[in-house]
Scaffold this active site. Structure first.
Site, mmCIF file in Angstrom:
data_model
loop_
_atom_site.group_PDB
_atom_site.id
_atom_site.type_symbol
_atom_site.label_atom_id
_atom_site.label_comp_id
_atom_site.label_asym_id
_atom_site.label_seq_id
_atom_site.Cartn_x
_atom_site.Cartn_y
_atom_site.Cartn_z
ATOM 1 N N GLU A 77 -8.662 3.696 4.222
ATOM 2 C CA GLU A 77 -7.221 3.822 4.420
ATOM 3 C C GLU A 77 -6.669 5.106 3.809
ATOM 4 O O GLU A 77 -7.231 5.661 2.868
ATOM 5 C CB GLU A 77 -6.501 2.611 3.804
ATOM 6 C CG GLU A 77 -6.808 1.310 4.532
ATOM 7 C CD GLU A 77 -6.142 0.092 3.902
ATOM 8 O OE1 GLU A 77 -5.747 -0.807 4.651
ATOM 9 O OE2 GLU A 77 -6.028 0.045 2.658
ATOM 10 N N CYS B 195 0.806 1.443 -4.564
ATOM 11 C CA CYS B 195 -0.248 1.713 -5.533
ATOM 12 C C CYS B 195 -0.994 0.432 -5.898
ATOM 13 O O CYS B 195 -0.390 -0.580 -6.253
ATOM 14 C CB CYS B 195 0.373 2.329 -6.789
ATOM 15 S SG CYS B 195 -0.810 2.708 -8.081
#
EC number: 2.1.1.192
Length: 391
Positions: free
Chosen positions: A120, A371
């Site tokens: 990703e 994150c």
């Protein structure tokens, strides 16, 4: 790594210092190759030295300045030469499985390698910058307990072409060709995606050198940040051979807590890590080290933790910025995010000691792009592979 890639690639012998991978269709992918390797590949297919040198310069410009993915539009190359190039060579992009756009404008791509593994990347737009978060590995070996990627096993390292390809694909999507020095949407690159960059050192180094090349993508080293969880023996080498900004995933200030949430701490402890930060080439007040600190409720977020963080940074005389990151939950995660009040108090203590301590605004949480949330279908493939092996 080579055993995994071998099923989809073979190697072409050239007079370059290293063998060059060949695709299933027999062509050589030029993306990610150095100028020397491109020249060697051209010579291996029959061009003489003079022609190979000229074509290398032309191809480099078309790939990295204009974003070309085919040879037929390369107008300064003879028409008779273009079909020959297409027969023997390719300029690839990662295969896009899905692309999601968050309500806040964040974009996440699920990409697939030629040998069928997923990884990703994430683009985060802001008013004054656009940051691309790219991956260096498929999976990870570090097992950080607050990180979704850390729950995966390592599948393999990404190649130079697969790392550079993420930036090329993002610029395709943002319509940023031909390359321009000013007014870019993609202004910054952070190696904070899947994997530990310093455990894929050679490929990361070669990819970032290509990205910084002044005749191509030409992204300044000041605009690139490499993040590590603390692979201490490789940090000085990264500063010397790559020279980009350094971010360190600290996340705790005591041995007990960091051993739990960042297990590499058992090998390279906090003091050893901070000493390596102090020795990182080029660190000064104008070029600070960024320390990432995820805020976990009742785990690492007390006032005592904040004061200890200040003490450590002052003891090692580190020019530092501390990014306080509200924990982004993922399915079955073992932690909760600290309260906004506790995060604010933590930030205040660090800031009052003269250290920048902004609270990072969560982006892309609704598409699992924030994150610590990245975790691709690669894990499911790994599990399938394991089942096949066991059977």
């Amino acid at each position: 790594m080579t055993s995994v890639v071998a099923d989809s690639l073979t190697e072409t012998k050239t007079d370059s210092q290293k063998p060059i991978a060949t695709r299933k269709d027999g062509r050589i992918d030029l993306l990610g190759l150095s100028r020397e390797d491109i020249r060697a590949a051209l010579k291996s297919k029959g061009l003489d030295e003079k022609q190979a040198k000229l074509r290398t310069k032309q191809l480099w410009h078309w790939m990295y300045n204009r974003g070309a993915v085919a040879f037929d539009g390369m107008t300064d190359i003879a028409k008779t030469m273009r079909p020959w190039l297409a027969e023997h060579f390719a300029i690839s992009r990662p295969e896009v499985v899905t692309m999601q756009i968050s309500t806040d404008g964040t974009r996440k791509w699920l990409l697939k390698t030629d040998d069928g593994y997923d990884y990703e990347m994430v683009f985060i737009p802001d008013a004054d910058r656009g940051t691309l978060c790219i991956s260096s590995q498929i999976g990870c070996t570090l097992n950080c307990r607050f990180c979704n990627t850390g729950t995966m096993r390592l599948v393999r390292n990404l190649t130079v072409g697969e790392i550079v390809g993420q930036i090329m694909l993002a610029r395709d999507s943002l319509d940023e060709w031909p390359s321009k020095p000013e007014g870019r949407l993609l202004t910054n690159v952070v190696m904070m995606g899947m994997g530990e960059p310093l455990y894929n050192f050679d490929n990361v180094r070669d990819a970032l050198k290509l990205v910084m090349d002044g005749d191509g993508i030409a992204l300044s080293r000041r605009r690139i940040t490499l993040s590590t969880s603390g692979v201490v023996p490789m940090m000085a080498r990264a500063g010397e051979e790559i020279g980009v900004n350094l971010a360190v995933s600290l996340h705790a200030v005591t041995k007990v807590v960091r051993d739990e949430i960042v297990p590499i701490n058992k090998k390279y402890g906090i003091d050893e890590l901070l000493a390596a930060c102090a020795a990182y080439p080029g660190v000064n007040n104008a070029r600070r080290i960024t320390f990432e600190y995820v805020m976990l409720k009742d785990k690492n977020d007390s006032e005592e933790d904040a004061h200890e963080l200040v003490r450590l940074l002052q003891y090692y005389r580190l020019p530092a910025k501390v990014n306080l990151i509200p924990f982004n939950p993922w399915p079955n995660s073992p932690y909760e995010c600290s309260t906004p009040e506790r995060i604010a108090r933590f930030s205040e203590i660090v800031f009052n000691a003269g250290i920048s301590a902004p609270v990072r605004r969560t982006r892309g949480q609704d598409i699992m792009a924030a994150c610590g949330q990245l975790k691709s279908a690669a894990e499911r493939q790994s599990k399938r592979d394991s089942m096949i092996t066991l059977s």
